[in-house]
Scaffold this motif. Structure first.
Motif, PDB file in Angstrom:
ATOM      1  N   GLU A  74       0.847  -1.189   0.000  1.00  0.00           N
ATOM      2  CA  GLU A  74       0.000   0.000   0.000  1.00  0.00           C
ATOM      3  C   GLU A  74       0.882   1.239   0.000  1.00  0.00           C
ATOM      4  OE1 GLU A  74      -3.544   1.681   2.766  1.00  0.00           O
ATOM      5  OE2 GLU A  74      -3.571  -0.464   2.318  1.00  0.00           O
ATOM      6  N   GLU A  76       1.081   5.604   0.205  1.00  0.00           N
ATOM      7  CA  GLU A  76       0.451   6.755   0.852  1.00  0.00           C
ATOM      8  C   GLU A  76      -0.567   7.436  -0.067  1.00  0.00           C
ATOM      9  OE1 GLU A  76       2.385  10.908   1.920  1.00  0.00           O
ATOM     10  OE2 GLU A  76       3.140   9.299   3.228  1.00  0.00           O
ATOM     11  N   TRP A  77      -0.296   7.465  -1.356  1.00  0.00           N
ATOM     12  CA  TRP A  77      -1.140   8.152  -2.327  1.00  0.00           C
ATOM     13  C   TRP A  77      -2.323   7.322  -2.811  1.00  0.00           C
ATOM     14  CZ3 TRP A  77      -0.885   5.185  -6.639  1.00  0.00           C
ATOM     15  CH2 TRP A  77       0.280   4.431  -6.826  1.00  0.00           C
ATOM     16  N   HIS A  78      -2.433   6.073  -2.361  1.00  0.00           N
ATOM     17  CA  HIS A  78      -3.516   5.205  -2.815  1.00  0.00           C
ATOM     18  C   HIS A  78      -4.886   5.739  -2.430  1.00  0.00           C
ATOM     19  CE1 HIS A  78      -1.216   1.157  -3.468  1.00  0.00           C
ATOM     20  NE2 HIS A  78      -1.098   1.983  -4.489  1.00  0.00           N
ATOM     21  N   LYS A  79      -5.797   5.600  -3.349  1.00  0.00           N
ATOM     22  CA  LYS A  79      -7.213   5.905  -3.118  1.00  0.00           C
ATOM     23  C   LYS A  79      -7.901   4.621  -2.676  1.00  0.00           C
ATOM     24  CE  LYS A  79      -7.221  10.065  -5.318  1.00  0.00           C
ATOM     25  NZ  LYS A  79      -6.226  10.836  -4.670  1.00  0.00           N
ATOM     26  N   ASP A  80      -9.207   4.698  -2.386  1.00  0.00           N
ATOM     27  CA  ASP A  80      -9.954   3.527  -1.928  1.00  0.00           C
ATOM     28  C   ASP A  80      -9.855   2.354  -2.900  1.00  0.00           C
ATOM     29  OD1 ASP A  80     -10.684   4.815   0.390  1.00  0.00           O
ATOM     30  OD2 ASP A  80     -12.699   5.353  -0.307  1.00  0.00           O
ATOM     31  N   ALA A  81      -9.985   2.619  -4.193  1.00  0.00           N
ATOM     32  CA  ALA A  81      -9.917   1.547  -5.193  1.00  0.00           C
ATOM     33  C   ALA A  81      -8.541   0.884  -5.192  1.00  0.00           C
ATOM     34  CB  ALA A  81     -10.249   2.080  -6.578  1.00  0.00           C
ATOM     35  N   ASP A  82      -7.486   1.678  -5.015  1.00  0.00           N
ATOM     36  CA  ASP A  82      -6.127   1.128  -4.961  1.00  0.00           C
ATOM     37  C   ASP A  82      -5.948   0.250  -3.726  1.00  0.00           C
ATOM     38  OD1 ASP A  82      -5.184   2.650  -7.267  1.00  0.00           O
ATOM     39  OD2 ASP A  82      -5.191   4.395  -5.945  1.00  0.00           O
ATOM     40  N   ARG A  83      -6.454   0.716  -2.587  1.00  0.00           N
ATOM     41  CA  ARG A  83      -6.345  -0.072  -1.350  1.00  0.00           C
ATOM     42  C   ARG A  83      -7.125  -1.381  -1.463  1.00  0.00           C
ATOM     43  NH1 ARG A  83      -5.988   5.132   0.684  1.00  0.00           N
ATOM     44  NH2 ARG A  83      -8.225   5.419   0.970  1.00  0.00           N
ATOM     45  N   GLU A  84      -8.258  -1.355  -2.149  1.00  0.00           N
ATOM     46  CA  GLU A  84      -9.036  -2.577  -2.366  1.00  0.00           C
ATOM     47  C   GLU A  84      -8.266  -3.550  -3.258  1.00  0.00           C
ATOM     48  OE1 GLU A  84     -12.062  -5.475  -2.459  1.00  0.00           O
ATOM     49  OE2 GLU A  84     -11.534  -3.909  -1.024  1.00  0.00           O
TER      50      GLU A  84
END
Length: 136
Positions: A74, A76-84
């Motif tokens: 993960e 730091e710049w990840h959005k919700d879709a990236d974290r999923e």
């Protein structure tokens, strides 16, 4: 068997878990490519399967699930879709590493790279995933 020992998946049950974990999951490179399960089957060694699938390209072999290093980290710049997507890749990595022996990452090609993460289930059947990457 102690309470801490797990029953390892194999055959049809493993295939189902791999299909579910891969469904809609893509590997991000210069082009996005689907993650596709290589379902457990008998009749080919991992080496023979990869060499046949590579179409004569030189095959590089890397330890274990090294393929998962980047897509399971993960940022730091990840959005919700990236974290999923990271969560889903972690689940896929767990399924593969918990249920397959002798897991290795295989890469064939230079620009259009075929990637395989393969091992053998407890019944000795080949299983894992494959995808593509474009690297210029």
């Amino acid at each position: 068997m102690s309470c801490e020992e797990k029953i390892r998946l194999a055959g049809d049950r493993l295939n189902l878990e791999l299909r579910q974990a891969c469904d809609g999951l893509s590997f991000i490179s210069e082009t996005d490519a689907p993650i596709v399960p290589v379902e457990a089957f008998v009749g080919s060694s991992v080496k023979d399967f990869v060499e046949e699938s590579a179409g004569g390209e030189r095959v590089q072999v890397f330890p274990g699930g090294s393929f998962f290093d980047r897509p399971t980290t993960e940022q730091e710049w990840h959005k919700d879709a990236d974290r999923e997507r990271v969560r889903r890749f972690r689940r896929l990595r767990k399924i593969i590493l918990d249920n397959l022996d002798d897991v290795m990452t295989y890469r064939a090609g230079k620009i259009r790279v075929e990637i395989f993460v393969l091992g053998t289930d407890r019944e000795g059947k080949l299983a894992g995933i494959r995808t593509r990457s474009v690297e210029t």
